[in-house]
Design a protein around this motif. Structure first.
Motif, PDB file in Angstrom:
ATOM      1  N   ILE A  70     -12.851 -13.586  -5.216  1.00 11.03           N
ATOM      2  CA  ILE A  70     -13.530 -12.420  -5.784  1.00 11.03           C
ATOM      3  C   ILE A  70     -12.498 -11.365  -6.219  1.00 11.03           C
ATOM      4  O   ILE A  70     -12.718 -10.635  -7.183  1.00 11.03           O
ATOM      5  CB  ILE A  70     -14.579 -11.831  -4.796  1.00 11.03           C
ATOM      6  CG1 ILE A  70     -15.683 -11.095  -5.566  1.00 11.03           C
ATOM      7  CG2 ILE A  70     -13.972 -10.893  -3.774  1.00 11.03           C
ATOM      8  CD1 ILE A  70     -16.680 -11.979  -6.221  1.00 11.03           C
ATOM      9  N   SER A 105     -20.178 -12.146  -7.757  1.00 12.36           N
ATOM     10  CA  SER A 105     -20.521 -11.418  -6.547  1.00 12.36           C
ATOM     11  C   SER A 105     -21.791 -11.988  -5.908  1.00 12.36           C
ATOM     12  O   SER A 105     -21.883 -12.131  -4.686  1.00 12.36           O
ATOM     13  CB  SER A 105     -20.684  -9.941  -6.917  1.00 12.36           C
ATOM     14  OG  SER A 105     -21.398  -9.272  -5.943  1.00 12.36           O
ATOM     15  N   ASP A 106     -22.766 -12.360  -6.740  1.00 17.88           N
ATOM     16  CA  ASP A 106     -24.001 -12.974  -6.223  1.00 17.88           C
ATOM     17  C   ASP A 106     -23.700 -14.310  -5.548  1.00 17.88           C
ATOM     18  O   ASP A 106     -24.244 -14.613  -4.487  1.00 17.88           O
ATOM     19  CB  ASP A 106     -25.014 -13.186  -7.359  1.00 17.88           C
ATOM     20  CG  ASP A 106     -25.638 -11.859  -7.823  1.00 17.88           C
ATOM     21  OD1 ASP A 106     -25.444 -10.839  -7.118  1.00 17.88           O
ATOM     22  OD2 ASP A 106     -26.292 -11.842  -8.886  1.00 17.88           O
ATOM     23  N   LYS A 119     -22.015 -13.580  -2.189  1.00 16.70           N
ATOM     24  CA  LYS A 119     -22.959 -13.062  -1.180  1.00 16.70           C
ATOM     25  C   LYS A 119     -23.792 -14.206  -0.605  1.00 16.70           C
ATOM     26  O   LYS A 119     -24.021 -14.290   0.604  1.00 16.70           O
ATOM     27  CB  LYS A 119     -23.902 -12.033  -1.827  1.00 16.70           C
ATOM     28  CG  LYS A 119     -23.342 -10.627  -1.811  1.00 16.70           C
ATOM     29  CD  LYS A 119     -24.412  -9.651  -2.304  1.00 16.70           C
ATOM     30  CE  LYS A 119     -23.801  -8.633  -3.241  1.00 16.70           C
ATOM     31  NZ  LYS A 119     -24.750  -7.987  -4.112  1.00 16.70           N
ATOM     32  N   THR A 142     -22.206  -3.911  -7.072  1.00 20.24           N
ATOM     33  CA  THR A 142     -21.371  -5.097  -7.301  1.00 20.24           C
ATOM     34  C   THR A 142     -19.894  -4.774  -7.148  1.00 20.24           C
ATOM     35  O   THR A 142     -19.148  -5.495  -6.485  1.00 20.24           O
ATOM     36  CB  THR A 142     -21.617  -5.648  -8.720  1.00 20.24           C
ATOM     37  OG1 THR A 142     -22.990  -5.920  -8.850  1.00 20.24           O
ATOM     38  CG2 THR A 142     -20.818  -6.909  -8.957  1.00 20.24           C
ATOM     39  N   SER A 154     -18.954  -4.233  -3.570  1.00 26.00           N
ATOM     40  CA  SER A 154     -18.897  -5.512  -2.855  1.00 26.00           C
ATOM     41  C   SER A 154     -17.603  -6.247  -3.159  1.00 26.00           C
ATOM     42  O   SER A 154     -16.935  -6.760  -2.262  1.00 26.00           O
ATOM     43  CB  SER A 154     -20.050  -6.426  -3.259  1.00 26.00           C
ATOM     44  OG  SER A 154     -21.263  -5.814  -3.039  1.00 26.00           O
ATOM     45  N   THR A 155     -17.272  -6.294  -4.443  1.00 24.84           N
ATOM     46  CA  THR A 155     -16.058  -7.039  -4.796  1.00 24.84           C
ATOM     47  C   THR A 155     -14.817  -6.316  -4.303  1.00 24.84           C
ATOM     48  O   THR A 155     -13.779  -6.934  -4.138  1.00 24.84           O
ATOM     49  CB  THR A 155     -15.954  -7.265  -6.320  1.00 24.84           C
ATOM     50  OG1 THR A 155     -16.038  -6.001  -6.975  1.00 24.84           O
ATOM     51  CG2 THR A 155     -17.052  -8.162  -6.831  1.00 24.84           C
TER      52      THR A 155
END
Lengths: 457, 218
Positions: free
Chosen positions: B46, B67-68, B71, B113, B116-117
């Motif tokens: 990522i 990212s999806d 996860k 997003t 998260s990354t």
């Protein structure tokens, strides 16, 4: 490479109007005829059926002769590059390709921003620049260098250009004897006359002189290229109001008459030799009697001529993307975008002058070439149009996202985004704060940097 | 055969969902070192995606898809992590949402997003989120920050409401407050006493990283 995009969504003329222009042209060729300034050319035309008036140096061309030439000229030509096969351009139908053009005597210096005389090094540098720009599909040598004698300049241009690009190269000659010198040089480079005939990686321009005149140097180029199977481009530079009627329809007749006369000479020399119908036509600014490059009518004329050439099935060399602006300003952007869009949508096949030209075709600009590459990219996007099928209608995707959702994370988005959306490399889309952080640069500044980066490599 | 973390990294970088899920499932059911797979595989992948996004080679949808995938993979590994008493170590948990009365989703999702990354655990509460819910979520997830988005002039006052309620409850010191959205300005942020302001998604990440390292008000 986007070189196989098709135009033809735009048409100025109805089929009846195209026929009217065709018939008016045949009438002009039969009754008024054209002046032919080369004795061999006049002889060839006479042998092919023209009525020649020696005293006037005039050839009147009967309809059957014109129609025969239209029937023997190839309807498809491949203009070859030397390397990547994507640089081989099939010039036919409504396929569109864009490239540089002209014989500017000045360049805008990339470092100082001031105008100076062009040199052979500039020819090489523009070849390198064009080699790196995806949307500029061919290199027509856009400069006439000042650092060689006029007699040697024609050959020097080719010698300066060819080592620096693998894209197809086009240029005319200005001195009669230069034609054979250039053709001999490229014949050697090709590995012999047959190799050149099979894969012509250069084409030559031999324009007419308006109104209705085939000049000596260009008659020679037309005949010489026909014999050697090298594609020749005969373009009319009729200036509406000056060297052709002020009406665009009348200008179309003059263009058509000149080019079909050149075609008759060409096909009389060698039936079946490759030929491009050409227009560089524009209007005269009748306020002062000056040439204009960036007139919106230039695009309209190219677009209408495309329809006429398409009627005959003859590959077309057209002009668009010029400007009368002295620098890369709003005027340049406005004039270029207008004519490039119209010419592209019309389906003109080989559109020259499309990148880098400023100031009544007198000056080439490195940064403008980079800017025009981006304008052409946008035009190619418009030409691509809107694809409608089950996948692009995306009903399933719309259902799976539903109301209040978003499409950013959809595979469908990934699959299509790069084709559906044109991504600019120059146009700034950032927030003002970001733009300021990066130096508050205008488009021209960014283009100068991009051109420098390419030429540094 | 053991799964090399570089294979996971490459699969994520090429957005190969099927391959990533396959790896995650094999790791969840098998013997591979799960922490190595997470750190040197998924997290490294990522980061590669993030770098390509920064340089302009990847577009936002590619970042979101990556990212999806990540996860989903981490979810698949959750049972094994718990079984072995292992923990991932995010940079911290951030509660994120668009304020009450405002249903603008997209900007907030982009921020989610990117956070998260960048290595944060993001609890995305969605849109039209009441002030109380931000606080409840922060308490239950032991978050270090609450990030709010507002796109409408009329909903921006909800942001000062959050801070007022936190002060009333005596918990203002426990959480950093980051705000952003089209109508939010740095002046507004400092006026209401927020800890950070993100001009856009990338700026929001910069602010979150700064605050997570113990940085103070910008």
């Amino acid at each position: 490479m986007n070189s196989t995009r098709k135009g033809g969504r735009l048409g100025f003329l109805s089929p009846e109007e195209i026929e009217d222009i065709h018939l008016a042209t045949l009438h002009v060729l039969k009754t008024t005829g054209v002046a032919v300034k080369h004795p061999d050319a006049l002889d060839l035309l006479r042998q092919a059926g023209a009525w020649v008036d020696e005293a006037q140096g005039r050839a009147r061309l009967p309809e059957h002769m014109v129609m025969k030439s239209i029937s023997t000229v190839p309807k498809t030509i491949t203009l070859y590059g030397r390397g990547d096969p994507r640089h081989n351009l099939r010039v036919e139908g409504k396929r569109v390709h864009f490239g540089t053009g002209g014989a500017a005597i000045y360049v805008l210096d990339l470092d100082t921003g001031t105008r100076r005389l062009a040199t052979t090094k500039d020819v090489s540098d523009f070849a390198r620049l064009v080699e790196a720009l995806d949307h500029v599909h061919f290199f027509m040598i856009p400069l006439f260098p000042s650092d060689v004698s006029k007699d040697d300049a024609d050959l020097a241009r080719y010698e300066a250009a060819l080592p620096h690009t693998t894209k197809h190269v086009t240029a005319g000659v200005h001195v009669e004897s230069a034609c054979a010198r250039v053709l001999d040089m490229v014949t050697d480079l090709a590995g012999g006359p047959e190799a050149l005939r099979m894969r012509p990686f250069i084409s030559m321009v031999a324009d007419t002189v308006s109104p209705l005149t085939l000049e000596r140097v260009n008659c020679n180029t037309t005949m010489e290229c026909a014999r050697r199977g090298v594609p020749v481009i005969c373009g009319s530079e009729a200036l509406s109001g000056g060297t052709s009627p002020a009406t665009l329809a009348g200008t179309l007749v003059v263009i058509n008459a000149e080019v079909l006369a050149a075609l008759c000479l060409h096909q009389s020399t060698q039936p079946g030799a490759p030929f491009l119908y050409g227009t560089i036509s524009s209007i005269m600014d009748l306020r002062k009697g000056t040439y204009t490059a960036g007139a919106v009518e230039t695009g309209m004329i190219s677009g209408a001529v495309a329809q006429v050439a398409q009627k005959y099935g003859i590959p077309l060399y057209a002009t668009a993307g010029m400007s009368d602006a002295k620098i890369s300003d709003c005027q340049a952007g406005m004039e270029k975008a207008m004519t490039l869009l119209v010419a592209g949508l019309s389906g003109a096949n080989y559109i020259h002058d499309a990148a880098g030209m400023l100031e009544l075709a007198l000056t080439m600009s490195y940064e403008q070439t980079v800017i025009d590459n981006e304008i052409i990219g946008m035009v190619l996007r418009v030409m691509e149009g809107i694809t409608v099928n089950d996948d692009t209608l995306a009903v399933d995707v719309i259902a799976s996202v539903g109301p209040q959702g978003q499409y950013l994370g959809q595979r469908h988005t990934l699959k299509h985004m790069r084709q559906e959306h044109f991504i600019p490399t120059l146009a700034d889309r950032s927030r003002r704060e970001e733009w300021m952080e990066q130096g508050s640069k205008d488009l021209r500044t960014v283009a100068v940097e991009q051109a420098r980066a390419i030429l540094m490599k | 055969m053991a799964i090399g973390p570089h294979e996971i990294r490459a699969a994520l970088l090429s957005l190969d969902q099927e391959r990533c899920f396959g790896f995650a499932k094999r790791i969840a059911d098998g013997e591979d070192d799960v922490l190595v797979a997470l750190e040197e595989g998924f997290a490294a992948g990522i980061r590669d995606v993030g770098a390509k996004f920064q340089s302009g080679q990847f577009f936002l949808p590619e970042l979101i898809v990556a990212s999806d995938i990540m996860k989903e993979c981490i979810k698949m590994l959750d049972s094994r992590l718990r079984r072995e008493g292992l923990q991932t170590s995010p940079k911290g948990t951030i509660i994120l949402g668009t304020v009450e009365g405002d249903i603008h989703d997209i900007g907030k999702t982009i921020v989610s997003t990117l956070l998260s990354t960048a290595g944060f655990e993001v609890i995305d509460l969605g849109v039209d989120v009441r002030t109380e819910r931000f606080i409840e979520a922060a308490e239950s997830h032991h978050a270090f920050a609450i990030a709010q988005s507002a796109l409408l002039t009329v909903t921006a006052p909800r942001m000062s409401e959050l801070i007022d309620v936190m002060l009333e409850k005596g918990i203002r010191h426990k959480y950093k407050v980051i705000i952003g959205g089209a109508v939010v300005t740095p002046e507004f942020a400092s006026k209401i006493g927020a800890d950070g302001f993100g001009a856009d998604a990338e700026d929001a990440v910069r602010v979150a990283l700064h605050l997570s390292r113990g940085g103070s008000i910008q």
